[in-house]
Design a protein around this motif. Structure first.
Motif, PDB file in Angstrom:
ATOM      1  N   LEU A  33       0.906  -1.306   0.027  1.00  0.00           N
ATOM      2  CA  LEU A  33       0.013  -0.055   0.109  1.00  0.00           C
ATOM      3  C   LEU A  33       0.876   1.221  -0.157  1.00  0.00           C
ATOM      4  O   LEU A  33       1.693   1.217   0.720  1.00  0.00           O
ATOM      5  N   PRO A  34       0.613   2.197  -0.905  1.00  0.00           N
ATOM      6  CA  PRO A  34       1.399   3.456  -0.972  1.00  0.00           C
ATOM      7  C   PRO A  34       1.285   4.167   0.447  1.00  0.00           C
ATOM      8  O   PRO A  34       0.013   4.406   0.861  1.00  0.00           O
ATOM      9  N   GLY A  35       2.366   5.048   0.851  1.00  0.00           N
ATOM     10  CA  GLY A  35       2.225   6.092   1.789  1.00  0.00           C
ATOM     11  C   GLY A  35       1.961   7.238   1.142  1.00  0.00           C
ATOM     12  O   GLY A  35       1.513   7.409  -0.108  1.00  0.00           O
ATOM     13  N   LEU A  36       2.416   8.341   2.031  1.00  0.00           N
ATOM     14  CA  LEU A  36       2.294   9.529   1.468  1.00  0.00           C
ATOM     15  C   LEU A  36       3.238   9.940   0.395  1.00  0.00           C
ATOM     16  O   LEU A  36       4.414   9.325   0.605  1.00  0.00           O
ATOM     17  N   PRO A  37       2.973  10.868  -0.441  1.00  0.00           N
ATOM     18  CA  PRO A  37       4.166  11.183  -1.286  1.00  0.00           C
ATOM     19  C   PRO A  37       5.347  11.620  -0.798  1.00  0.00           C
ATOM     20  O   PRO A  37       5.421  12.419   0.315  1.00  0.00           O
ATOM     21  N   GLN A  38       6.334  11.270  -1.114  1.00  0.00           N
ATOM     22  CA  GLN A  38       7.819  11.625  -0.650  1.00  0.00           C
ATOM     23  C   GLN A  38       8.364  12.812  -1.358  1.00  0.00           C
ATOM     24  O   GLN A  38       8.931  12.445  -2.291  1.00  0.00           O
ATOM     25  N   ARG A  39       8.500  13.975  -0.934  1.00  0.00           N
ATOM     26  CA  ARG A  39       8.908  15.187  -1.668  1.00  0.00           C
ATOM     27  C   ARG A  39      10.536  14.915  -1.959  1.00  0.00           C
ATOM     28  O   ARG A  39      11.066  15.674  -2.997  1.00  0.00           O
ATOM     29  N   ARG A  40      11.071  14.373  -0.997  1.00  0.00           N
ATOM     30  CA  ARG A  40      12.331  14.418  -1.087  1.00  0.00           C
ATOM     31  C   ARG A  40      13.216  13.088  -2.059  1.00  0.00           C
ATOM     32  O   ARG A  40      14.527  13.202  -2.379  1.00  0.00           O
ATOM     33  N   THR A  41      11.984  12.391  -2.729  1.00  0.00           N
ATOM     34  CA  THR A  41      12.497  11.441  -3.417  1.00  0.00           C
ATOM     35  C   THR A  41      12.194  11.782  -5.025  1.00  0.00           C
ATOM     36  O   THR A  41      10.698  12.020  -5.199  1.00  0.00           O
ATOM     37  N   SER A  42      13.072  11.774  -5.902  1.00  0.00           N
ATOM     38  CA  SER A  42      12.869  12.372  -7.158  1.00  0.00           C
ATOM     39  C   SER A  42      12.739  11.296  -8.039  1.00  0.00           C
ATOM     40  O   SER A  42      13.059   9.978  -7.890  1.00  0.00           O
ATOM     41  N   ILE A  43      11.630  11.394  -8.940  1.00  0.00           N
ATOM     42  CA  ILE A  43      11.263  10.511 -10.039  1.00  0.00           C
ATOM     43  C   ILE A  43      11.697  10.957 -11.474  1.00  0.00           C
ATOM     44  O   ILE A  43      11.032  10.711 -12.353  1.00  0.00           O
ATOM     45  N   ARG A  44      12.621  11.943 -11.295  1.00  0.00           N
ATOM     46  CA  ARG A  44      12.743  12.693 -12.793  1.00  0.00           C
ATOM     47  C   ARG A  44      13.127  11.492 -14.040  1.00  0.00           C
ATOM     48  O   ARG A  44      12.990  11.888 -15.223  1.00  0.00           O
ATOM     49  N   ARG A  45      14.111  10.779 -13.365  1.00  0.00           N
ATOM     50  CA  ARG A  45      14.449   9.620 -14.296  1.00  0.00           C
ATOM     51  C   ARG A  45      13.443   9.005 -15.051  1.00  0.00           C
ATOM     52  O   ARG A  45      13.443   8.668 -16.377  1.00  0.00           O
ATOM     53  N   PHE A  46      12.307   8.604 -14.145  1.00  0.00           N
ATOM     54  CA  PHE A  46      11.273   7.950 -14.873  1.00  0.00           C
ATOM     55  C   PHE A  46      10.389   8.843 -15.825  1.00  0.00           C
ATOM     56  O   PHE A  46       9.929   8.369 -16.693  1.00  0.00           O
ATOM     57  N   MET A  47      10.453   9.959 -15.208  1.00  0.00           N
ATOM     58  CA  MET A  47       9.572  11.126 -16.070  1.00  0.00           C
ATOM     59  C   MET A  47      10.332  11.607 -17.485  1.00  0.00           C
ATOM     60  O   MET A  47       9.486  11.480 -18.451  1.00  0.00           O
ATOM     61  N   ARG A  48      11.454  11.489 -17.372  1.00  0.00           N
ATOM     62  CA  ARG A  48      12.278  11.673 -18.797  1.00  0.00           C
ATOM     63  C   ARG A  48      12.047  10.449 -19.682  1.00  0.00           C
ATOM     64  O   ARG A  48      11.995  10.495 -20.756  1.00  0.00           O
ATOM     65  N   PHE A  49      12.089   9.133 -19.215  1.00  0.00           N
ATOM     66  CA  PHE A  49      11.930   8.065 -20.176  1.00  0.00           C
ATOM     67  C   PHE A  49      10.540   8.119 -20.293  1.00  0.00           C
ATOM     68  O   PHE A  49       9.952   7.944 -21.734  1.00  0.00           O
ATOM     69  N   GLY A  50       9.574   8.385 -19.286  1.00  0.00           N
ATOM     70  CA  GLY A  50       7.979   8.140 -19.865  1.00  0.00           C
ATOM     71  C   GLY A  50       7.654   9.301 -20.706  1.00  0.00           C
ATOM     72  O   GLY A  50       6.827   8.935 -21.792  1.00  0.00           O
ATOM     73  N   ALA A  51       8.250  10.362 -20.570  1.00  0.00           N
ATOM     74  CA  ALA A  51       7.920  11.337 -21.584  1.00  0.00           C
ATOM     75  C   ALA A  51       8.182  11.157 -22.994  1.00  0.00           C
ATOM     76  O   ALA A  51       7.212  11.474 -24.032  1.00  0.00           O
ATOM     77  N   ALA A  52       9.466  10.641 -23.353  1.00  0.00           N
ATOM     78  CA  ALA A  52       9.662  10.307 -24.636  1.00  0.00           C
ATOM     79  C   ALA A  52       8.732   9.042 -25.097  1.00  0.00           C
ATOM     80  O   ALA A  52       8.304   9.032 -26.372  1.00  0.00           O
ATOM     81  N   LEU A  53       8.463   8.197 -24.396  1.00  0.00           N
ATOM     82  CA  LEU A  53       7.487   6.962 -24.571  1.00  0.00           C
ATOM     83  C   LEU A  53       6.136   7.556 -24.770  1.00  0.00           C
ATOM     84  O   LEU A  53       5.539   6.896 -25.748  1.00  0.00           O
ATOM     85  N   PHE A  54       5.834   8.306 -24.120  1.00  0.00           N
ATOM     86  CA  PHE A  54       4.477   9.000 -24.049  1.00  0.00           C
ATOM     87  C   PHE A  54       4.222   9.700 -25.507  1.00  0.00           C
ATOM     88  O   PHE A  54       3.015   9.353 -26.062  1.00  0.00           O
ATOM     89  N   ALA A  55       5.225  10.455 -25.899  1.00  0.00           N
ATOM     90  CA  ALA A  55       4.904  11.194 -27.122  1.00  0.00           C
ATOM     91  C   ALA A  55       4.953  10.078 -28.161  1.00  0.00           C
ATOM     92  O   ALA A  55       4.141  10.386 -29.415  1.00  0.00           O
TER      93      ALA A  55
END
Length: 553
Positions: free
Chosen positions: A263-285
């Motif tokens: 079960l997920p906890g609360l969002p963790q502001r100090r944990t970055s997911i930029r590497r996932f967003m970069r990969f996902g953005a190209a795949l999304f397009a």
């Protein structure tokens, strides 16, 4: 006893591949030290337990000894056996659902749902944003990253649901149909459910929990099918199809949460997911452009020709995609994690791709060639005589299905090597041309669009394979010659046999049975005279043996 010297985790793969027998002991909650047997001072390596769980039954045996032969290929094959068994069940279920509901509902009912799905389905891409594939492809995903990815996908799903619901009147205006807005509003609920389930399914795939994935994907559509049948029998018309989809999505979410045990906890502001967003953005397009290519036909037919012709086209298209998705989806689920781990070993990577072509090509290409040859008989058996106008549409689409199935290898090449940017550039060049080709057939109705679609995917197949070869370094010539050989020696002859038998004018069920039987006889004769075919079948048999947990000789 002398303590082993620990090496860096990044050297785990090389060390474990070079030893024939090693002993394992836990040194911390998160790591296991692997030592050569007999022990050597510099022959120890620390592996994360997560990586060992990923290859459970392949890397670690019951004795705690790591065997060199229990490779990623064995893990993939065993995973494929479970996954393909589940897919076989779902394929049968989907076919039953298609022809049962086709006898309870009208082409207009299916056409209305196809109209809505073609327009609002784009929100599914925004909801995922390529993050599921990004999580699967990543070598490591922390708990914090997984939590944040869950909330991002959930927020995207909720946002898509609100936007789609607000846009419902515009969709109704597009099709000039008063029934469409209400369907759009209700179907928008599905985006919330699918947003919540995204990272659960990505996590199960990363951990190669193929049994759990197969269970969820078998139970959910079964429940949805039962609900749809009950509502259709009660006279709810197209609403039976709407509720069928929503109930299936809800069951999928509940089961995925239960099996993942997370079960997920609360969002963790100090944990970055930029590497996932970069990969996902190209795949999304990339997926966004692909979506336009795949759905421009439905939208165009719906706007120009209306719900009835679109209903015939949609059922033909779904009859094509049912086996295609049920074969490609599990193959991708099993192949992508494995290929992502070995893509730096070019020869091994290329070898896996060739074997995947053989295993998948013998099934998909031959299946669609047979279907094209006996399309009228298949439509009559599954749908009944009232659906006869969809037979030529399905025959043309099935020919294109052969090419769509073989293009899956280039998709794996792009994703496994994290070359989603290159895939996007290829799509920006090729997909607009495909859309023009598809729309060129619109004046001739649904059949003309089907011809355009087949021609467009022929272009896509060769272009994507050549492009993927250039960016990954894997030679395209062996891949092209490999699949062409299978098509010309196995698939095309089987299709021609089916076409000749169909021309005899026998009863539909007899035509199907005789055509399949004749194809089996042809394949047996080809095996006797062709050494290469025997080698192909040995590859398939080896895959089956490994999928059952037996070592290939």
């Amino acid at each position: 006893m002398r303590a082993p010297i620990r090496k860096r985790v990044s050297r785990a793969s090389a060390a474990s591949a070079s030893v024939k027998k090693v002993r394992c002991r836990r040194v911390s909650p998160g790591a296991i030290v692997i030592v050569r047997d007999p022990p050597r001072p510099r022959a120890a390596v620390v592996l994360p337990t997560s990586s060992l769980r990923a290859h459970r039954g392949g890397i670690l045996g019951v004795s705690g000894v790591v065997s060199q032969r229990a490779s990623l290929g064995d893990a993939a094959a065993r995973g494929a056996s479970v996954t393909l068994a589940g897919q076989l069940y779902r394929t049968v279920l989907q076919f039953v659902s298609i022809f049962v509901l086709a006898r309870l509902l009208t082409p207009d009912d299916f056409g209305l749902i196809a109209m809505v799905a073609a327009v609002i389905g784009i929100s599914e891409l925004f909801r995922d944003f390529g993050l599921s594939s990004a999580a699967i492809q990543a070598k490591h995903v922390s708990i914090g990253e997984r939590t944040n990815l869950f909330w991002v996908n959930t927020a995207l799903g909720a946002g898509c649901a609100v936007i789609v619901a607000l846009a419902a009147p515009l969709v109704g205006l597009l099709y000039s149909n008063d029934q469409v807005p209400a369907i759009v509003v209700v179907m928008s609920i599905g985006f919330v459910l699918s947003g919540m389930v995204t990272q659960y399914r990505a996590d199960l795939t990363r951990r190669m929990r193929f049994l759990g994935l197969s269970v969820t994907e078998a139970v959910a559509p079964t429940v949805g099918f039962a609900v749809g049948i009950v509502l259709a029998l009660q006279g709810f018309g197209y609403w039976a199809l709407v509720v069928q989809q929503l109930s299936s999505s809800l069951v999928l979410l509940v089961l995925s949460v239960a099996i993942a045990r997370w079960l997920p906890g609360l969002p963790q502001r100090r944990t970055s997911i930029r590497r996932f967003m970069r990969f996902g953005a190209a795949l999304f397009a990339t997926q966004l452009i692909s979506y336009g290519t795949k759905n421009v036909d439905n939208i165009a037919i719906g706007v120009v020709w209306g719900a009835g012709p679109l209903g015939y086209y949609d059922r033909a298209y779904q009859l094509l995609m049912a086996p295609l998705n049920q074969i490609n989806a599990p193959m991708t689920r099993v192949a992508l994690p494995v290929l992502s781990r070995i893509h730096e070993e070019r020869e091994r990577f290329a070898g896996y791709l060739l074997k995947a072509q053989i295993v998948g090509g013998y099934a998909t290409a031959t299946l669609f060639a047979l279907a094209a040859g006996m399309a009228p008989a298949i439509v009559d058996v599954l749908f009944g005589p009232q659906w006869a106008p969809m037979a030529p549409i399905f025959a043309v689409l099935a020919i294109g299905g052969v090419l769509r199935a073989t293009a899956q290898v280039s998709y794996w090449m792009f994703l496994a090597t994290a070359n989603t940017g290159a895939q996007l550039r290829m799509f920006l060049v090729v997909r607009p041309i495909m859309i023009v080709i598809i729309l060129a057939g619109l004046p001739w109705g649904a059949l003309g669009v089907a011809v355009g679609s087949t021609a467009a995917y022929a272009l896509h197949w060769i272009a994507s394979l050549i492009w993927a070869s250039r960016v990954t370094g894997v030679p395209a010539k062996p891949l092209i010659s490999n699949i062409l050989r299978i098509l010309l020696t196995v698939s095309v002859p089987c299709g021609l046999l089916a076409l000749g038998i169909s021309a005899l004018g026998w009863a539909s069920i007899a035509t199907v049975l005789v055509a399949v039987g004749a194809s089996v006889v042809y394949l047996l004769l080809l095996t006797l005279v062709s050494r290469r075919t025997r080698e192909d079948l040995l590859t398939v048999v080896s895959f089956i043996r490994r999928s059952l947990g037996k070592r290939s000789r």
